[in-house]
Design an enzyme around this catalytic site. Structure first.
Site, mmCIF file in Angstrom:
data_model
loop_
_atom_site.group_PDB
_atom_site.id
_atom_site.type_symbol
_atom_site.label_atom_id
_atom_site.label_comp_id
_atom_site.label_asym_id
_atom_site.label_seq_id
_atom_site.Cartn_x
_atom_site.Cartn_y
_atom_site.Cartn_z
ATOM 1 N N ASP A 30 0.637 -1.137 0.078
ATOM 2 C CA ASP A 30 -0.152 -0.064 -0.060
ATOM 3 C C ASP A 30 0.801 1.118 0.068
ATOM 4 O OD1 ASP A 30 0.944 -0.716 2.502
ATOM 5 O OD2 ASP A 30 -0.546 0.555 3.367
ATOM 6 N N GLU A 31 0.408 2.380 -0.467
ATOM 7 C CA GLU A 31 0.838 3.777 -0.277
ATOM 8 C C GLU A 31 2.311 3.743 -0.751
ATOM 9 O OE1 GLU A 31 -1.899 5.755 3.051
ATOM 10 O OE2 GLU A 31 -0.579 4.320 3.902
ATOM 11 N N SER A 32 2.653 2.937 -1.818
ATOM 12 C CA SER A 32 4.323 3.173 -2.215
ATOM 13 C C SER A 32 4.380 4.222 -3.256
ATOM 14 C CB SER A 32 4.397 1.895 -2.874
ATOM 15 O OG SER A 32 4.300 0.928 -2.134
ATOM 16 N N LEU A 33 4.220 5.393 -2.550
ATOM 17 C CA LEU A 33 4.151 6.735 -3.336
ATOM 18 C C LEU A 33 5.524 7.220 -3.582
ATOM 19 C CD1 LEU A 33 1.382 8.468 -0.978
ATOM 20 C CD2 LEU A 33 1.112 6.990 -2.905
#
Ligand code: ACM
Length: 503
Positions: free
Chosen positions: A302-305
């Site tokens: 998740d949320e591998s921005l």
């Protein structure tokens, strides 16, 4: 309106005349695989009653012996595996398709007893169990709760208490979010600095902590004795500052960042190009898989921005293959559905909203098209770390503001993504992220009573959901929480006629 004392609501409950009185001469009868459940029942009844109930394991037919609680494993002929529970003046019969469902029957029996049964010291009787016929089976096989032990660490004893609460509600999966920017919480022999350096912090700068392998095994075994499966999560490639701080070589630029004690997300990434990253994954996934008897390994995702699209897809391709080589079925947060190259049957965990945003519905479709199923955790309904009300001290509000008990009850897992029905849904899970929560009392407060709503959505048939009935049953039931010394929110939902705080 049907009122009955069992949470989550059974499929079928019919009150009968009379009652069974539990006394010190009541006998528990069980044989074979039912014995461990009988033993659990005897132990659960002991503190409040003071009775050391005997377990009769004789094979000869038990039929008819009075003053008996009989536990049997055998077919129930229900539409899916479940249990039958009958109480009359002479006997209590629990029959289930397997030991796991027999254990859920015991939870129902516990809730038919007076509230004082939850006390940890001897209470006055009488211990009357009202006459009843229950036939019951779960809507979903996966009924989960998640605990984030990375942002704040929770000691083994607290995790055990949380497992006890889950068992009462017939929840059967504990997902442990073991790693994040703020801490790495499971010792890994081949990479000892993950914990030696990466576990020394927590949100707000506390001292952190981690589970030794023996600690983790203690949790897994305690869970297993309650028919709860532990799902370990190693969140990659983002949410990895603790690992990056421990091992400079995992960083793209070779420089270790400082430990992180804030609550922002999306800034960290393992190096996608370096082979050492995949060596780490192979070692960690192998050691975690060896320690974990359950079938699942959660890879986060998740949320591998801080990871480009191209890098993310390459990373997921390699990481999932490495993880699958250690024999587990993989789970990923729904972003992992960006990949069309997942191992067959990889399970997605949905954490968007009750009304999907940001293509989350497309990610769900991707998992299903690749042979997987979904765990539904819509953040605005079942993230138990959301505030109950804006003025509350504990919790966050990013999921469209507070989440009331009403919000927690008013959603349906099969009404979120068009075309995604019960057949595509493995189950649901109620996460608690711990940015603002660092002790069991606060954890209980955030979980209860919303976790009861989650349990009812996981277990009870859709057509039985009924807000007025639920809140009335909850009001009748909540003194059980007081008796068990479980802290809970009483006031934030005007629709819930909770009794006054007795303290
Ligand atoms: C998540 O809440 N980032 C899964």
């Amino acid at each position: 309106m049907t009122t009955h004392p069992v949470m989550p609501a059974p499929v079928h409950y019919s009150p009968q005349n009379g009652h069974f009185e539990l006394t010190e001469s009541t006998r528990i009868h069980a044989t074979g695989t039912a014995l461990s459940v009988a033993d659990h029942l005897a132990k659960a009844l002991r503190p409040a009653t003071g009775f050391a109930l005997s377990i009769d394991e004789s094979d000869n037919a038990d039929a008819g012996t009075p003053n008996t609680i009989a536990l049997t494993i055998g077919t129930t002929a229900l539409p899916s595996p479940g249990y039958l529970l009958t109480v009359d003046e002479s006997r209590v019969e629990l029959r289930a398709d397997d030991a796991a469902h027999l254990f859920t029957a015991v939870q129902s029996l516990r809730q038919l007893l007076p509230t004082a049964i939850e006390a940890t010291t001897v209470q006055a009787g009488p211990w009357l169990i009202p006459g009843a016929e229950i036939s019951d089976y779960p809507r979903f096989v996966y009924r989960g709760a998640m605990l984030d032990v990375a942002r704040h660490f929770f000691a083994v004893a607290d995790v055990k208490r949380y497992l006890d609460r889950m068992a009462l509600l017939k929840l059967n999966v504990l997902h442990l979010h073991l790693t994040d920017d703020q801490g790495w919480r499971l010792h890994i022999d081949s990479w000892p600095d993950l914990t030696a350096l990466g576990a020394t912090t927590a949100v707000g700068g506390g001292s952190g902590g981690f589970y030794s392998k023996a600690d983790y095994t203690e949790i897994v075994e305690y869970a297993a004795s309650r028919f709860i499966t532990v799902v370990p999560e190693i969140d990659v490639p983002g949410h990895t500052n603790a690992a990056l701080a421990a091992y400079p070589e995992l960083n793209a630029d070779g420089a270790a960042p400082a430990p992180y004690t804030g609550i922002e997300v999306g800034f960290s990434s393992l190096s996608i190009d370096k082979e050492v990253t995949y060596q780490l994954l192979d070692d960690v996934f192998r050691e975690v898989s060896e320690l974990t008897p359950g079938p699942y390994l959660h890879l986060g995702g998740d949320e591998s921005l801080a990871t480009s699209d191209e890098d993310y897809l390459e990373f997921i391709r390699r990481a999932t293959r490495i993880a699958a080589s250690h024999g587990k079925t993989l789970i990923g947060w729904h972003e992992m559905g960006r990949s069309r190259d997942l191992p067959e049957g990889t399970i997605g965990q949905y954490w968007s909203f009750v009304t999907p945003r940001d293509d989350a519905d497309k990610r769900v479709a991707s998992f299903i098209e690749q042979g997987g199923r979904m765990i539904m955790s819509p953040a605005d309904a079942i993230y138990l770390d959301m505030k109950y009300a804006s003025e509350e001290a504990l919790g966050l509000e990013w999921a469209d503001g507070p989440t009331t008990l009403h919000d927690a009850y008013h959603w349906d897992p099969a009404a979120i993504v068009v075309g995604v029905t019960d057949d595509h849904i493995l189950g649901i899970e109620a996460p608690v992220w711990t940015e603002t929560i660092d002790n069991l009392r606060d954890l209980d407060y955030m979980a209860f009573p919303r976790i009861v709503a989650a349990a009812e959505i996981a277990w009870s048939p859709r057509e039985g959901h009924d807000w007025a009935g639920f809140t009335q049953r909850l009001a009748d039931w909540s003194p059980r929480l007081d008796a068990a010394h479980i802290n809970y929110n009483r006031v934030s939902d005007v629709n819930w006629p909770a009794p006054a705080d007795p303290k």
